[in-house]
Write an enzyme that holds these catalytic residues in place. Sequence first.
Site, PDB file in Angstrom:
ATOM      1  N   ARG A   1       0.802  -1.232   0.000  1.00  0.00           N
ATOM      2  CA  ARG A   1       0.000   0.000   0.000  1.00  0.00           C
ATOM      3  C   ARG A   1       0.833   1.279   0.000  1.00  0.00           C
ATOM      4  O   ARG A   1       0.314   2.340  -0.373  1.00  0.00           O
ATOM      5  CB  ARG A   1      -0.951   0.004   1.196  1.00  0.00           C
ATOM      6  CG  ARG A   1      -2.037  -1.053   1.105  1.00  0.00           C
ATOM      7  CD  ARG A   1      -3.175  -0.783   2.060  1.00  0.00           C
ATOM      8  NE  ARG A   1      -4.215  -1.798   1.954  1.00  0.00           N
ATOM      9  CZ  ARG A   1      -5.355  -1.760   2.646  1.00  0.00           C
ATOM     10  NH1 ARG A   1      -5.607  -0.756   3.475  1.00  0.00           N
ATOM     11  NH2 ARG A   1      -6.247  -2.717   2.502  1.00  0.00           N
TER      12      ARG A   1
ATOM     13  N   ASP B   1     -12.760  11.216  12.810  1.00  0.00           N
ATOM     14  CA  ASP B   1     -11.788  10.305  12.221  1.00  0.00           C
ATOM     15  C   ASP B   1     -10.400  10.868  12.490  1.00  0.00           C
ATOM     16  O   ASP B   1     -10.239  12.078  12.686  1.00  0.00           O
ATOM     17  CB  ASP B   1     -12.015  10.146  10.717  1.00  0.00           C
ATOM     18  CG  ASP B   1     -11.353   8.887  10.169  1.00  0.00           C
ATOM     19  OD1 ASP B   1     -12.037   7.847  10.091  1.00  0.00           O
ATOM     20  OD2 ASP B   1     -10.148   8.939   9.844  1.00  0.00           O
TER      21      ASP B   1
END
Length: 274
Positions: free
Chosen positions: A34, A144
């Site tokens: 990733r 978040d």
Amino acid sequence: MLTLSDGDFNRLYTYIQQHYGINLSHKKQLITSRLTNMLQQKGFHSFTEYIDEIISGKDPEMVSVMLNKLTTNYTYFMREKEHFDFLQKQILPELANKHSRDRSIAIWSAGCSSGEEPYNISMYLKEFFSALPGSWDTRILATDISQRVLDSAMDPRYSLESLKELPPSWQERYFVPMGDKTYTVSDALRKNVIFRSFNLMDPIHFRKKFDLIFCRNVMIYFDKTTQQDILRRFVPLLKPDGLLFAGHSENFSNLVREFSLRGQTVYALSKEKA
């Protein structure tokens, strides 16, 4: 292709776990796959160089981007639909009765990512409470750790694929086509969600208690000790009979005695513990 040595892997996952509670100690392949393209695009010549920069803490946004890449899963509206059915049929009628005088519901979406969850909850709130007399405050706090995903949530662009599980009437009522095959949310939904940046590892100081906390598919990245710590800190944030919604793959039954299972990965706070 850049190579992530065992030493650099240990440095990175230890830093992430100590500062953010996320356990990636068995995710070397995920980290490599990733992050490699991003490192090359940003001009880093090695993982060592990149990890040095991360650990220095000089660029918080770099850390935010990294965490987002390592922890974000594909999400969509109506994910884990059983929760929304339970909310609609059992919980909202109970909350309407409980708050018939103050007409105020407090909900926290913890780990809201790109906004699908809080906006989805808002649709159910709008549908239910608009049929009742009076004006109800149903605003949702959505948090978040990544400011980048919060920015996208506050001005969202969703694909039709992401909306496909919603009733067609809801797609028409709550979404606005943008002309590029994406959709943004209506003003009514946008105004019902308050987005804030927050790290679940930080002290929690909210002014009022919540009727519901949605923390779904977030704890899967934490080890058991961190999960217990966060769950214990949720306890004083919930009202008596308050509910915690966890992801369907998450099981907290034996972690914190203050919670008991009420529905499918829905945990109720006992009155004496509130």
